[in-house]
Design a protein around this motif. Structure first.
Motif, PDB file in Angstrom:
ATOM      1  N   ASP A 141       0.805  -1.219   0.000  1.00 54.21           N
ATOM      2  CA  ASP A 141       0.000   0.000   0.000  1.00 54.21           C
ATOM      3  C   ASP A 141       0.838   1.268   0.000  1.00 54.21           C
ATOM      4  OD1 ASP A 141      -2.644   0.958  -0.274  1.00 54.21           O
ATOM      5  OD2 ASP A 141      -2.667   1.619   1.806  1.00 54.21           O
ATOM      6  N   ARG A 176       0.806   2.940  -6.359  1.00 55.29           N
ATOM      7  CA  ARG A 176       0.544   2.367  -5.033  1.00 55.29           C
ATOM      8  C   ARG A 176       0.570   0.850  -5.129  1.00 55.29           C
ATOM      9  NH1 ARG A 176      -4.247   5.193  -1.470  1.00 55.29           N
ATOM     10  NH2 ARG A 176      -3.624   4.417   0.598  1.00 55.29           N
ATOM     11  N   ARG A 198     -13.593  -1.708   2.498  1.00 58.07           N
ATOM     12  CA  ARG A 198     -12.152  -1.457   2.407  1.00 58.07           C
ATOM     13  C   ARG A 198     -11.462  -2.537   1.592  1.00 58.07           C
ATOM     14  NH1 ARG A 198      -7.703  -3.277   5.410  1.00 58.07           N
ATOM     15  NH2 ARG A 198      -5.894  -1.897   5.197  1.00 58.07           N
ATOM     16  N   PRO A 221      -7.587  -3.523   0.808  1.00 58.80           N
ATOM     17  CA  PRO A 221      -6.162  -3.255   1.032  1.00 58.80           C
ATOM     18  C   PRO A 221      -5.289  -3.544  -0.176  1.00 58.80           C
ATOM     19  CG  PRO A 221      -6.772  -5.330   2.038  1.00 58.80           C
ATOM     20  CD  PRO A 221      -8.048  -4.717   1.525  1.00 58.80           C
ATOM     21  N   ARG A 224      -8.957   2.404   0.370  1.00 56.89           N
ATOM     22  CA  ARG A 224      -7.766   1.683   0.817  1.00 56.89           C
ATOM     23  C   ARG A 224      -7.633   1.751   2.333  1.00 56.89           C
ATOM     24  NH1 ARG A 224      -5.322  -0.925  -3.642  1.00 56.89           N
ATOM     25  NH2 ARG A 224      -3.344  -0.840  -2.540  1.00 56.89           N
ATOM     26  N   LYS A 225      -7.939   2.908   2.895  1.00 56.57           N
ATOM     27  CA  LYS A 225      -7.930   3.104   4.342  1.00 56.57           C
ATOM     28  C   LYS A 225      -9.226   3.820   4.716  1.00 56.57           C
ATOM     29  CE  LYS A 225      -2.883   3.432   4.636  1.00 56.57           C
ATOM     30  NZ  LYS A 225      -1.732   4.299   4.998  1.00 56.57           N
ATOM     31  N   VAL A 226      -9.890   3.315   5.742  1.00 47.23           N
ATOM     32  CA  VAL A 226     -11.190   3.868   6.124  1.00 47.23           C
ATOM     33  C   VAL A 226     -11.088   5.348   6.437  1.00 47.23           C
ATOM     34  CG1 VAL A 226     -13.038   3.746   7.833  1.00 47.23           C
ATOM     35  CG2 VAL A 226     -12.030   1.640   6.947  1.00 47.23           C
ATOM     36  N   LYS A 227     -10.015   5.748   7.110  1.00 47.66           N
ATOM     37  CA  LYS A 227      -9.876   7.157   7.505  1.00 47.66           C
ATOM     38  C   LYS A 227      -9.741   8.095   6.315  1.00 47.66           C
ATOM     39  CE  LYS A 227      -4.838   6.948   8.268  1.00 47.66           C
ATOM     40  NZ  LYS A 227      -4.473   7.944   7.246  1.00 47.66           N
ATOM     41  N   ASP A 228      -9.270   7.560   5.177  1.00 54.10           N
ATOM     42  CA  ASP A 228      -9.089   8.386   3.979  1.00 54.10           C
ATOM     43  C   ASP A 228     -10.332   8.409   3.102  1.00 54.10           C
ATOM     44  OD1 ASP A 228      -6.498   8.891   4.782  1.00 54.10           O
ATOM     45  OD2 ASP A 228      -5.641   7.296   3.550  1.00 54.10           O
TER      46      ASP A 228
END
Length: 205
Positions: free
Chosen positions: A36, A55, A69, A71, A136-140
């Motif tokens: 990632d 990426r 999500r 990964p 790819r990332k929940v926070k993003d």
């Protein structure tokens, strides 16, 4: 399976290896590359080969995802899968520069690193896709990224002692690099390095 490698080849060296290389990667720092993360790849551009950052991790098959999500998938073995066949053509080929790669020794035992015995330039046989939307990332939240991964094959003798199931497909000769970017049938180059082509090292180079 390889989920950590080092990429320390200077950009100038890559420009010497590929005539007319369009360098769009900015300033590349020598680094260890983890899943990632962004890393350099050489892919087919409109006017020839181009060096960019992408990426590490191609889109996962929807059937294996348990949440939104994704990964990403770093290593690709089954080329007959419909999921991967769409990305096997020339337009999705790339070369992934590396100087050494690792395989896990086992739980709590760290990594075994491998490098070519002759110290010549090497590349993973990669595939790539551009502008892929995913979480790819929940926070993003949802992002749009250029993604890559590389093929694997049965291992050679050196890798097989550590990881008996697979090793990355590594291309060592200019004619192989050209053939891969040119769209040769992927199974023709999906094979291990010859026995004796790799040395075991304790730290990446």
């Amino acid at each position: 399976m390889c989920n950590l490698y080092s990429a320390t080849m200077p950009q100038e060296a890559m420009r010497r290896l590929f005539k007319g290389l369009n360098d769009q990667a900015g300033n590349l720092e020598p680094s260890r590359v983890y899943p990632d993360q962004w890393a350099p790849i050489i892919r087919n551009g409109e006017d020839g080969p181009e060096l960019v950052k992408a990426r590490w991790g191609m889109p996962s098959p929807r059937s294996v995802l348990k949440t939104e999500r994704d990964p990403g998938v770093t290593n690709i073995r089954n080329l007959s899968s419909p999921h991967w066949r769409r990305w096997l053509g020339r337009d999705h080929r790339c070369l992934v520069p590396l100087t050494s790669f690792s395989e896990p020794r086992g739980k709590g035992k760290g990594f075994q690193w491998f490098a070519p015995v002759d110290d010549k330039p090497i590349f993973f046989a990669g595939i790539e896709t551009r502008g892929w939307k995913s979480v790819r990332k929940v926070k993003d939240g949802e992002t749009t990224d250029d993604l890559f991964a590389f093929l694997t094959s049965p291992p050679n003798a050196e890798v097989g002692e550590i990881h008996p199931k697979a090793m990355p497909v590594i291309l060592t000769k200019p004619e192989e690099w050209d053939a891969w970017l040119g769209g040769i049938a992927a199974p023709e180059l999906q094979r291990p390095l010859p026995d004796g082509a790799l040395k075991l090292i304790e730290e990446p180079i």
